[in-house]
Design a protein around this motif. Structure first.
Motif, PDB file in Angstrom:
ATOM      1  N   MET A   1      -8.714 -19.601  80.350  1.00  0.00           N
ATOM      2  CA  MET A   1      -8.009 -19.818  81.606  1.00  0.00           C
ATOM      3  C   MET A   1      -7.521 -21.267  81.713  1.00  0.00           C
ATOM      4  N   TYR A   2      -8.359 -22.209  81.256  1.00  0.00           N
ATOM      5  CA  TYR A   2      -7.971 -23.630  81.303  1.00  0.00           C
ATOM      6  C   TYR A   2      -6.716 -23.866  80.456  1.00  0.00           C
ATOM      7  N   ILE A   5      -3.625 -22.322  82.168  1.00  0.00           N
ATOM      8  CA  ILE A   5      -3.125 -23.083  83.327  1.00  0.00           C
ATOM      9  C   ILE A   5      -2.381 -24.332  82.860  1.00  0.00           C
ATOM     10  N   ILE A  31      -1.589 -19.843  91.689  1.00  0.00           N
ATOM     11  CA  ILE A  31      -2.250 -19.967  90.392  1.00  0.00           C
ATOM     12  C   ILE A  31      -3.689 -20.456  90.559  1.00  0.00           C
ATOM     13  N   SER A  32      -3.892 -21.428  91.429  1.00  0.00           N
ATOM     14  CA  SER A  32      -5.258 -21.936  91.643  1.00  0.00           C
ATOM     15  C   SER A  32      -6.157 -20.864  92.243  1.00  0.00           C
ATOM     16  N   THR A  35      -7.043 -18.348  89.565  1.00  0.00           N
ATOM     17  CA  THR A  35      -8.024 -18.930  88.651  1.00  0.00           C
ATOM     18  C   THR A  35      -9.421 -18.912  89.262  1.00  0.00           C
ATOM     19  N   SER A  36      -9.496 -19.245  90.554  1.00  0.00           N
ATOM     20  CA  SER A  36     -10.807 -19.275  91.210  1.00  0.00           C
ATOM     21  C   SER A  36     -11.429 -17.882  91.291  1.00  0.00           C
ATOM     22  N   SER A  49      -5.817 -11.421  86.182  1.00  0.00           N
ATOM     23  CA  SER A  49      -5.423 -12.771  86.588  1.00  0.00           C
ATOM     24  C   SER A  49      -4.429 -13.377  85.605  1.00  0.00           C
ATOM     25  N   ILE A  53      -0.706 -14.721  86.576  1.00  0.00           N
ATOM     26  CA  ILE A  53      -0.322 -16.116  86.357  1.00  0.00           C
ATOM     27  C   ILE A  53       0.937 -16.204  85.504  1.00  0.00           C
TER      28      ILE A  53
END
Length: 205
Positions: A1-2, A5, A31-32, A35-36, A49, A53
């Motif tokens: 995911m990191y 993003i 997007i945030s 991600t959360s 997700s 994204i």
């Protein structure tokens, strides 16, 4: 995911890392949030997700291309830059449209070390909400400044008592000035005065 993003932000452009346009802000928030969700709920399929994204990323790029191709679409999506102050005069229509208060205008000027309205040749509110100011070229030589800069004495018809004390101004002096010019206090949008007693009055439109 990191990694995803970081890649998405790189694709959408560096402007997302600085001042936001409306579409930039929306895509970044979405997007945030996505991600959360995957971090807080690890049992959910990550593909949901990730796909969302990627869709947001391509939508952001698509909107950016449309904005570059069409000025009309850009104006709808981003809005337009607007003049807030011109030749030392506050544009009250712009103030009202953008829901700026007098304090907002003065704060923007002070952030550029401008305490006298006459020093502002042009103040423009950009589509990102920032205020860019062009100083009057010869203001430094034509303005006789005092050691105590001009401060708001009256804002929207209300007296700023603390500022009056700072510039050593008495209530009687203000009444005298207004009476000589036949100005009602309630009709004043902004009255500024410096330590030397030099003042500037902006009436409500």
């Amino acid at each position: 995911m990191y990694i995803l993003i970081v890649f998405a932000m790189r694709v959408m452009g560096k402007k997302n890392l600085g001042e936001f346009q409306p579409s930039d802000l929306v895509s970044t928030i979405l997007i945030s949030n996505l991600t959360s969700v995957i971090i807080e709920e690890p049992h959910l399929p990550i593909a949901h997700s990730v796909s969302a994204i990627i869709i947001i990323m391509f939508l952001e790029v698509f909107v950016a291309v449309l904005e570059r191709k069409s000025q009309k679409f850009a104006a709808i999506a981003q809005g337009k830059s607007m003049i807030l102050v011109q030749n030392g005069v506050i544009n009250q229509a712009t103030m009202s449209r953008l829901r700026f208060s007098v304090d907002d205008v003065l704060e923007a000027l002070r952030s550029k070390d401008i305490f006298y309205l006459e020093e502002a040749a042009l103040a423009i509110v950009e589509t990102t909400g920032t205020v860019n100011i062009y100083k009057t070229p010869d203001a430094s030589t034509t303005l006789e400044k005092d050691t105590i800069p001009a401060l708001p004495i009256i804002i929207d018809g209300k007296t700023m008592v603390e500022n009056m004390k700072t510039v050593n101004c008495m209530e009687e002096k203000i009444d005298s000035i207004l009476n000589k010019q036949y100005i009602c206090r309630d009709n004043i949008l902004l009255m500024m005065m410096d330590g030397a007693g030099k003042y500037n009055i902006t009436l409500k439109e």
